[in-house]
Design a protein around this motif. Structure first.
Motif, PDB file in Angstrom:
ATOM      1  N   ASN A   6      16.049  -1.783 -10.605  1.00  0.00           N
ATOM      2  CA  ASN A   6      15.876  -1.000  -9.376  1.00  0.00           C
ATOM      3  C   ASN A   6      14.577  -0.209  -9.404  1.00  0.00           C
ATOM      4  O   ASN A   6      13.838  -0.157  -8.415  1.00  0.00           O
ATOM      5  CB  ASN A   6      17.034  -0.019  -9.184  1.00  0.00           C
ATOM      6  N   ILE A   7      14.297   0.438 -10.521  1.00  0.00           N
ATOM      7  CA  ILE A   7      13.095   1.264 -10.643  1.00  0.00           C
ATOM      8  C   ILE A   7      11.846   0.385 -10.606  1.00  0.00           C
ATOM      9  O   ILE A   7      10.855   0.729  -9.956  1.00  0.00           O
ATOM     10  CB  ILE A   7      13.160   2.137 -11.908  1.00  0.00           C
ATOM     11  N   SER A   8      11.895  -0.761 -11.265  1.00  0.00           N
ATOM     12  CA  SER A   8      10.760  -1.686 -11.247  1.00  0.00           C
ATOM     13  C   SER A   8      10.467  -2.163  -9.829  1.00  0.00           C
ATOM     14  O   SER A   8       9.316  -2.160  -9.379  1.00  0.00           O
ATOM     15  CB  SER A   8      11.059  -2.880 -12.157  1.00  0.00           C
ATOM     16  N   GLU A   9      11.501  -2.561  -9.120  1.00  0.00           N
ATOM     17  CA  GLU A   9      11.332  -3.029  -7.744  1.00  0.00           C
ATOM     18  C   GLU A   9      10.827  -1.910  -6.837  1.00  0.00           C
ATOM     19  O   GLU A   9       9.921  -2.110  -6.015  1.00  0.00           O
ATOM     20  CB  GLU A   9      12.658  -3.572  -7.206  1.00  0.00           C
ATOM     21  N   ALA A  10      11.378  -0.718  -6.983  1.00  0.00           N
ATOM     22  CA  ALA A  10      10.946   0.420  -6.171  1.00  0.00           C
ATOM     23  C   ALA A  10       9.490   0.781  -6.464  1.00  0.00           C
ATOM     24  O   ALA A  10       8.735   1.121  -5.549  1.00  0.00           O
ATOM     25  CB  ALA A  10      11.854   1.625  -6.416  1.00  0.00           C
ATOM     26  N   THR A  11       9.086   0.687  -7.724  1.00  0.00           N
ATOM     27  CA  THR A  11       7.708   0.980  -8.097  1.00  0.00           C
ATOM     28  C   THR A  11       6.756  -0.015  -7.439  1.00  0.00           C
ATOM     29  O   THR A  11       5.744   0.379  -6.849  1.00  0.00           O
ATOM     30  CB  THR A  11       7.530   0.957  -9.634  1.00  0.00           C
ATOM     31  N   ALA A  12       7.091  -1.297  -7.513  1.00  0.00           N
ATOM     32  CA  ALA A  12       6.243  -2.319  -6.896  1.00  0.00           C
ATOM     33  C   ALA A  12       6.139  -2.107  -5.388  1.00  0.00           C
ATOM     34  O   ALA A  12       5.044  -2.169  -4.818  1.00  0.00           O
ATOM     35  CB  ALA A  12       6.792  -3.715  -7.209  1.00  0.00           C
ATOM     36  N   ARG A  13       7.270  -1.823  -4.732  1.00  0.00           N
ATOM     37  CA  ARG A  13       7.250  -1.592  -3.277  1.00  0.00           C
ATOM     38  C   ARG A  13       6.400  -0.367  -2.922  1.00  0.00           C
ATOM     39  O   ARG A  13       5.626  -0.392  -1.966  1.00  0.00           O
ATOM     40  CB  ARG A  13       8.681  -1.406  -2.749  1.00  0.00           C
ATOM     41  N   ALA A  14       6.551   0.709  -3.688  1.00  0.00           N
ATOM     42  CA  ALA A  14       5.813   1.941  -3.392  1.00  0.00           C
ATOM     43  C   ALA A  14       4.308   1.741  -3.558  1.00  0.00           C
ATOM     44  O   ALA A  14       3.521   2.197  -2.728  1.00  0.00           O
ATOM     45  CB  ALA A  14       6.298   3.079  -4.294  1.00  0.00           C
ATOM     46  N   LEU A  15       3.906   1.054  -4.620  1.00  0.00           N
ATOM     47  CA  LEU A  15       2.472   0.841  -4.847  1.00  0.00           C
ATOM     48  C   LEU A  15       1.893  -0.131  -3.823  1.00  0.00           C
ATOM     49  O   LEU A  15       0.749   0.028  -3.393  1.00  0.00           O
ATOM     50  CB  LEU A  15       2.221   0.355  -6.273  1.00  0.00           C
ATOM     51  N   GLY A  28       8.443 -10.369 -13.012  1.00  0.00           N
ATOM     52  CA  GLY A  28       9.025 -11.702 -12.971  1.00  0.00           C
ATOM     53  C   GLY A  28       8.255 -12.683 -12.110  1.00  0.00           C
ATOM     54  O   GLY A  28       8.493 -13.886 -12.171  1.00  0.00           O
ATOM     55  N   VAL A  29       7.326 -12.208 -11.292  1.00  0.00           N
ATOM     56  CA  VAL A  29       6.516 -13.082 -10.458  1.00  0.00           C
ATOM     57  C   VAL A  29       5.275 -13.487 -11.259  1.00  0.00           C
ATOM     58  O   VAL A  29       4.578 -12.631 -11.796  1.00  0.00           O
ATOM     59  CB  VAL A  29       6.113 -12.382  -9.138  1.00  0.00           C
ATOM     60  N   VAL A  30       5.024 -14.783 -11.321  1.00  0.00           N
ATOM     61  CA  VAL A  30       3.902 -15.283 -12.105  1.00  0.00           C
ATOM     62  C   VAL A  30       2.614 -15.161 -11.285  1.00  0.00           C
ATOM     63  O   VAL A  30       2.499 -15.736 -10.202  1.00  0.00           O
ATOM     64  CB  VAL A  30       4.136 -16.752 -12.515  1.00  0.00           C
ATOM     65  N   VAL A  31       1.675 -14.373 -11.797  1.00  0.00           N
ATOM     66  CA  VAL A  31       0.371 -14.173 -11.164  1.00  0.00           C
ATOM     67  C   VAL A  31      -0.677 -14.036 -12.269  1.00  0.00           C
ATOM     68  O   VAL A  31      -0.344 -13.920 -13.441  1.00  0.00           O
ATOM     69  CB  VAL A  31       0.341 -12.909 -10.266  1.00  0.00           C
ATOM     70  N   ASP A  32      -1.922 -13.996 -11.872  1.00  0.00           N
ATOM     71  CA  ASP A  32      -3.017 -13.750 -12.808  1.00  0.00           C
ATOM     72  C   ASP A  32      -3.606 -12.385 -12.466  1.00  0.00           C
ATOM     73  O   ASP A  32      -4.608 -12.286 -11.768  1.00  0.00           O
ATOM     74  CB  ASP A  32      -4.067 -14.857 -12.680  1.00  0.00           C
ATOM     75  N   PRO A  33      -2.995 -11.301 -12.956  1.00  0.00           N
ATOM     76  CA  PRO A  33      -3.393  -9.954 -12.531  1.00  0.00           C
ATOM     77  C   PRO A  33      -4.619  -9.425 -13.263  1.00  0.00           C
ATOM     78  O   PRO A  33      -4.971  -9.894 -14.352  1.00  0.00           O
ATOM     79  CB  PRO A  33      -2.169  -9.119 -12.905  1.00  0.00           C
ATOM     80  N   ASP A  34      -5.240  -8.436 -12.639  1.00  0.00           N
ATOM     81  CA  ASP A  34      -6.314  -7.694 -13.296  1.00  0.00           C
ATOM     82  C   ASP A  34      -5.746  -6.530 -14.096  1.00  0.00           C
ATOM     83  O   ASP A  34      -6.287  -6.142 -15.117  1.00  0.00           O
ATOM     84  CB  ASP A  34      -7.300  -7.150 -12.260  1.00  0.00           C
TER      85      ASP A  34
END
Length: 122
Positions: A6-15, A28-34
């Motif tokens: 829940n906290i991880s999902e809320a953090t992603a949504r807020a940012l 859990g989503v595969v990306v090539d992040p900076d």
């Protein structure tokens, strides 16, 4: 759902909503992040030692690191803590206090990452 998810999902949504970064992918989503942001929940509990004035306690430490190089060493970290009062014996009030605490923490995290103290935007 586990509190961590829940906290991880809320953090992603807020940012994402705050547009702190060009894009934000939840865990859990595969990306090539900076950048990678890790969070550690240090405390999540109700403190009822004062039975007339219980408080919900939430403490989270976030670590921001580059996705490559630096051997995973954080370039920034900060611990956020909120202590919110709630009505004794009222479970929904306890949950609401934790939700308010999380909202406050995420708002401050977004402000900090957006340029307040870190200057790591995008």
């Amino acid at each position: 759902m586990a509190p961590g998810a829940n906290i991880s999902e809320a953090t992603a949504r807020a940012l994402a909503a705050a547009k702190v970064f060009a894009s934000v992918a939840p865990q859990g989503v595969v990306v090539d992040p900076d950048w990678l942001l890790d969070g550690f929940v240090d405390a999540l509990y109700g403190d009822a030692r004062n039975v007339d004035k219980p408080i919900a306690v939430l403490t989270i430490t976030y670590f921001l690191r580059r996705a490559s190089g630096d051997a995973g060493v954080p370039v920034w970290s900060h611990t956020y803590e909120r202590r919110m009062p709630f009505t004794p014996g009222d479970a929904p009030a306890y949950v609401a206090a934790l939700n308010t605490a999380l909202g406050d923490i995420l708002a401050e995290l977004a402000r900090d990452l957006f340029g307040g103290t870190t200057q790591v935007r995008r």
